[in-house]
Scaffold this motif. Structure first.
Motif, short mmCIF file in Angstrom:
data_model
loop_
_atom_site.label_atom_id
_atom_site.label_comp_id
_atom_site.label_asym_id
_atom_site.label_seq_id
_atom_site.Cartn_x
_atom_site.Cartn_y
_atom_site.Cartn_z
N VAL A 437 0.87 -1.18 0.00
CA VAL A 437 0.00 0.00 0.00
C VAL A 437 0.91 1.23 0.00
O VAL A 437 1.91 1.27 0.71
CB VAL A 437 -1.00 0.01 1.19
N VAL A 439 0.98 5.59 -0.07
CA VAL A 439 0.25 6.85 0.09
C VAL A 439 0.67 7.77 -1.05
O VAL A 439 1.85 8.06 -1.22
CB VAL A 439 0.56 7.52 1.45
N TYR A 445 -4.71 6.40 -1.69
CA TYR A 445 -3.93 5.19 -1.46
C TYR A 445 -3.95 4.30 -2.71
O TYR A 445 -5.00 4.17 -3.35
CB TYR A 445 -4.50 4.38 -0.29
N VAL A 477 -9.23 4.90 -2.54
CA VAL A 477 -8.33 3.76 -2.72
C VAL A 477 -8.39 3.27 -4.16
O VAL A 477 -9.47 3.09 -4.72
CB VAL A 477 -8.75 2.59 -1.79
N CYS A 509 -2.28 -2.69 5.05
CA CYS A 509 -2.98 -1.48 5.51
C CYS A 509 -2.77 -1.27 7.01
O CYS A 509 -2.59 -0.14 7.48
CB CYS A 509 -4.47 -1.57 5.18
N VAL A 516 0.70 8.27 7.53
CA VAL A 516 0.27 8.31 6.13
C VAL A 516 0.94 9.47 5.39
O VAL A 516 0.32 10.16 4.58
CB VAL A 516 -1.26 8.35 6.02
#
Ligand code: MOS
Length: 683
Positions: A437, A439, A445, A477, A509, A516
């Protein structure tokens, strides 16, 4: 700097399990979503595969010159000039490596041209000379059982016994999108745009075959139009495209035709299954013996394992299950939706219905009476098992109570009516997978995982799961899938894709946590936690109910309604899970009544290798059909808590229909499909 987040349009909680439409649905129905055979490339060449016209023997000559003389033909690859492959974990992929022919329809050459039409014309005209040998394609297993000093005495002393032999025909995987690969090499690195159920398997296989590092193969499969097992590992189209691209140093596309799919991508083996049950007068099982026979090719030893179904089902003090595989000069059978369980459940759940009849016990009650908390085969406790609840709730919703148990007692005009039930199960497991994942600079994301969305809605469900784990809306996302560069991951197969991928996505996650900062990225793999899972039996269960009408004048069987109830743990997306379950049930209607590959013993091939001759249930064959799931919370399945839904829907369906046909007519149909001629010929 983080920009202000956009206003969420889906909630940030309660996303998992919600009824959410497919993210790429509009792209698919408008044609914007591109499949492997549709992507445009400059300098693209087209390869058309030539298939053997003998069943067994050797190639003595290929007249390459005549093909090459045609304008537009670029190359003809045969066993004489094709690149040597290095290593294959699947011997069916060692294509064009020798002059031996092992089955009719085997790839013997690839004609490459600057247009598909030219390649096809030259492939049709290619003259291949063979030395044919005698072949054997007839599946007629010797079904003599080995004596057993446990099961035989237990059956001999049981007050009630059933001893019946069932058969299922060859059935063929027919995903809407045929197998297709476009391959290109650049700087020693192979890139393939490929239709598959998992880019990881294709990457690993191609790397071994061509003797390069795994990281030197990139497999991309953004949209995939079904696979049903036949795309769980690569097929010859991927190898041939990569070979030709290497030889010609330009992109080459190889797409199988619908007819070629019947011999080159696998199919469900025919089975013969003998089931012997012993029970007391109340229907409690005392002994179960299930022997399954299936076929394979002379190239790969594939065992369907149909009796495996029975190892997971009912309590019995004595249980024997075994399989027996006959190698013939036939194309290699492979995985097809619920391999093992689909044919195995037809035999076992039909036999249970015969037992219910013999004992005078209601078929729903008989199954409840033989329930167990412990896996009968390996004796491990089940992590959860909702079979009884599925049977009870299903019976209530279907309107089972008050059913007249006598066969041939209900009628609607010229139709005899009957109802039937069968249980269903499929294993639940997870395979270590990689996910990351990231940022993005705008605060959104990106999740990356080498998952494959074969039409199931996997991309959408993973977006729900990731958004839920991050505590943001789905619009925040983007889940990117279908790229082997994202790291190894489970295929969309074994009903284990979502359990495996969700585990890695949720872990990534969670590890990202509250830090983040834009640009931050976390990559995880789940091998440790999956390796640490406790020893338990993990299975989905279900109960299938069917009502049929049987027209005794025409022999036609029509399913009037079906209901399936399932215990599948936590559901990721109510809409797509329901679609998976009723999709499987629909295929079960097809299996019960329509699908059958006809092997011609002289010709040595499946004669009905197209949609004119090979019948699949269409909309008109599918009546009122519904699926529901019971509340099931299972802490032993990983963080999603779901069991997988791709296969359990087909398991048991054909038996429920066959049992309903018995109830309608009083005749047992132990051979699938239940064709009109079989109904008319029945005593
Ligand atoms: Mo499925 S037959 O496990 O792809």
């Amino acid at each position: 700097m983080t920009t202000a987040p956009t206003a969420p349009t889906t909630p940030t909680t309660g996303l998992v399990g919600a009824d959410v439409a497919r993210i790429e649905g509009v792209d698919k129905v408008t044609g914007r979503a591109k499949y492997a055979a549709e992507l445009p490339f400059a300098e693209l060449a087209y390869g058309v595969l030539v298939q053997s016209t003998i069943v067994r023997g050797s190639i003595t000559a290929v007249d390459v010159d005549a093909a090459l003389a045609q304008p537009g033909v670029i190359a003809v690859l045969t066993h004489d000039n094709a690149p040597r492959l290095v290593e294959a974990e699947d011997p069916t992929l060692l294509v064009l490596q020798a002059n031996r022919v092992h089955y009719r329809g085997q790839a013997v050459a690839l004609v490459v041209a600057d247009s598909l039409e030219t390649a096809r014309a030259a492939a049709d005209a290619l003259e291949v000379t063979y030395a044919a040998e005698r072949h054997d394609v007839t599946f007629a297993p010797d079904t003599e059982l080995e004596p057993d000093d446990e099961v035989d005495p237990a059956l001999a002393s049981a007050p009630i016994t059933v001893d019946a032999t069932y058969s299922t025909p060859p059935e063929h995987n027919n995903p809407m999108e045929p197998h297709s690969t476009t391959a290109m090499w650049a700087d020693g690195r192979l890139t393939v745009y490929d239709s598959n159920q998992g880019a990881t398997n294709t990457q690993r296989s191609l790397a071994k075959l061509f003797g390069v590092e795994r990281t030197d193969v990139r497999v991309l499969s953004d949209h995939v139009g079904g696979g049903f097992g036949s795309k769980g590992s690569p097929r010859v189209n991927s190898v041939l495209a990569a070979m030709a691209a290497r030889v010609l140093d330009r992109p080459v596309r190889v797409t199988l035709t619908r007819q070629q799919q019947f011999s080159l991508v696998g199919y469900r083996t025919p089975t013969v299954q003998r089931v012997r049950l012993g029970a007391d007068l109340t229907g409690r099982l005392l002994a179960v013996d299930h022997m399954a026979y299936s076929q394979t090719s002379t190239v790969l030893d594939y065992d369907e394992g149909a009796s495996g179904y029975t190892t997971a089902m009912y309590a019995t003090p004595v249980l024997r299950t075994d399989t027996n595989v006959v190698a013939l000069d036939v194309p290699t059978p492979r995985w097809m939706r619920a391999p093992g369980e689909a044919p195995g459940s037809f035999a076992m759940e039909s036999a249970m219905d015969e037992l219910a009849e013999a004992c005078g016990v209601d078929p729903v009650e008989l199954r409840i009476r033989n329930d167990t908390d412990v896996h009968p085969g390996d004796r491990q406790p089940f992590s959860s098992r909702s079979l009884v609840e599925c049977l009870r709730t299903g019976a209530e919703r279907f309107g089972w109570s008050g059913r007249d148990p006598r066969p041939a007692a209900a009628r609607d005009g010229r139709w005899l009516l009957g109802t039937g039930v069968a249980s269903s199960t499929f294993p639940a497991f997870a395979v270590p997978s990689t996910a990351s994942v990231t940022v993005e600079p705008d605060g959104r994301y990106t999740v990356r995982i080498t998952a494959s969305d074969i039409g199931t809605g996997a991309r959408t469900a993973l977006t729900q799961i990731a958004a839920d784990a991050l505590g943001v809306s789905m619009e925040q996302v983007e889940v990117r899938i279908g790229d082997s560069d994202f790291g190894s991951a489970m295929i969309a197969g074994g009903s284990a894709g979502m359990a495996s991928w969700s585990w890695a996505v949720i872990k990534a996650c969670r590890e990202l946590g509250s830090d983040v900062e834009p640009g931050r990225s976390v990559t995880v793999n789940t091998r440790d936690e999956i390796g640490a899972q406790g020893d338990l039996a993990r299975h989905a269960f279900g109960a299938q109910f069917a009502e049929v009408g049987v027209d005794l004048e025409t022999g036609e069987v029509r399913v009037r309604r079906m209901l399936g109830g399932f215990g599948v743990g936590r559901v990721a997306n109510a809409r797509t899970v329901r679609a998976q379950l009723i999709g499987g049930m629909t295929w079960g209607i097809s299996m019960a009544l329509h699908e059958e590959g006809f092997m011609d013993p002289r010709f040595g091939d499946y004669a009905n290798h197209d949609f004119a001759g090979y019948h699949i249930a269409s909309n008109a064959d599918v009546p009122e059909i519904d699926a529901f799931w019971v509340d099931e919370h299972d802490e032993e399945l990983g963080p999603l808590g779901g069991k997988g839904v791709g296969e359990v829907g087909i398991v048991g369906t054909a038996a429920a229909i066959a049992n309903a046909v018995w109830h309608a007519t009083g005749v047992r149909h132990r051979d699938l499909p239940i064709r009109p001629d079989r109904v008319l010929q029945a005593p």
